[in-house]
Design a protein around this motif. Structure first.
Motif, PDB file in Angstrom:
ATOM      1  N   VAL A  52       0.696  -1.192  -0.096  1.00 19.55           N
ATOM      2  CA  VAL A  52      -0.042   0.114   0.008  1.00 19.55           C
ATOM      3  C   VAL A  52       0.932   1.094   0.009  1.00 19.55           C
ATOM      4  O   VAL A  52       0.661   2.218  -0.703  1.00 19.55           O
ATOM      5  N   CYS A  53       1.870   1.275   0.976  1.00 19.53           N
ATOM      6  CA  CYS A  53       3.005   2.497   0.824  1.00 19.53           C
ATOM      7  C   CYS A  53       3.394   2.640  -0.505  1.00 19.53           C
ATOM      8  O   CYS A  53       3.623   3.712  -0.912  1.00 19.53           O
ATOM      9  N   ILE A 111       0.860   4.130  -3.115  1.00 15.53           N
ATOM     10  CA  ILE A 111       0.795   5.530  -2.604  1.00 15.53           C
ATOM     11  C   ILE A 111       1.853   6.341  -3.140  1.00 15.53           C
ATOM     12  O   ILE A 111       1.640   7.576  -3.689  1.00 15.53           O
TER      13      ILE A 111
END
Length: 129
Positions: free
Chosen positions: A95-96, A99
């Motif tokens: 997810v990081c 993003i």
């Protein structure tokens, strides 16, 4: 103009130049002192952030152990518990990364500066031509 008036004027100008020079030297000394203080504060803050990061990493490792052993207390096998914790970390890392990738794609560079420079050069060419 009389010689006496010229001498007074010369003395006045010389005195003013010395005062301005002293004022500039004083301002430079003040700026240096302020920069030294700011650098000291930044170094201290940076060191403290570094210590916080190291302690945070150690805490994260301890939380991984706690999470795995907490899951193990529910009756799951220890290997499965470690895989679940690792999977959770991989999910958060993914997810990081997504993003971060989206943020990098938003980078436009110096588009406004390019436009402004182009306009300026165009206007300068018009003036020259």
């Amino acid at each position: 103009m009389s010689a006496e008036t010229e001498q007074k004027l010369s003395t006045l100008v010389s005195s003013a130049a010395q005062d301005v020079s002293a004022l500039v030297r004083g301002e430079i000394a003040l700026a240096k002192a302020e920069v030294r203080q700011d650098v000291k504060e930044a170094a201290t803050g940076g060191g403290l952030f570094g210590a916080a990061a190291v302690l945070g990493v150690f805490a994260l490792i301890m939380l991984c152990f706690a999470a795995a052993y907490g899951l193990h207390a529910t009756g799951l096998g220890l290997a499965w518990c470690w895989l679940i914790v690792a999977g959770a970390f991989l999910l958060v890392a993914g997810v990081c990364a997504l993003i971060g990738l989206a943020r990098f794609k938003r980078i436009k560079g110096v588009a406004a500066t390019k436009r402004s420079t182009s306009r300026t050069l165009t206007m300068l060419r018009r003036v020259d031509g």
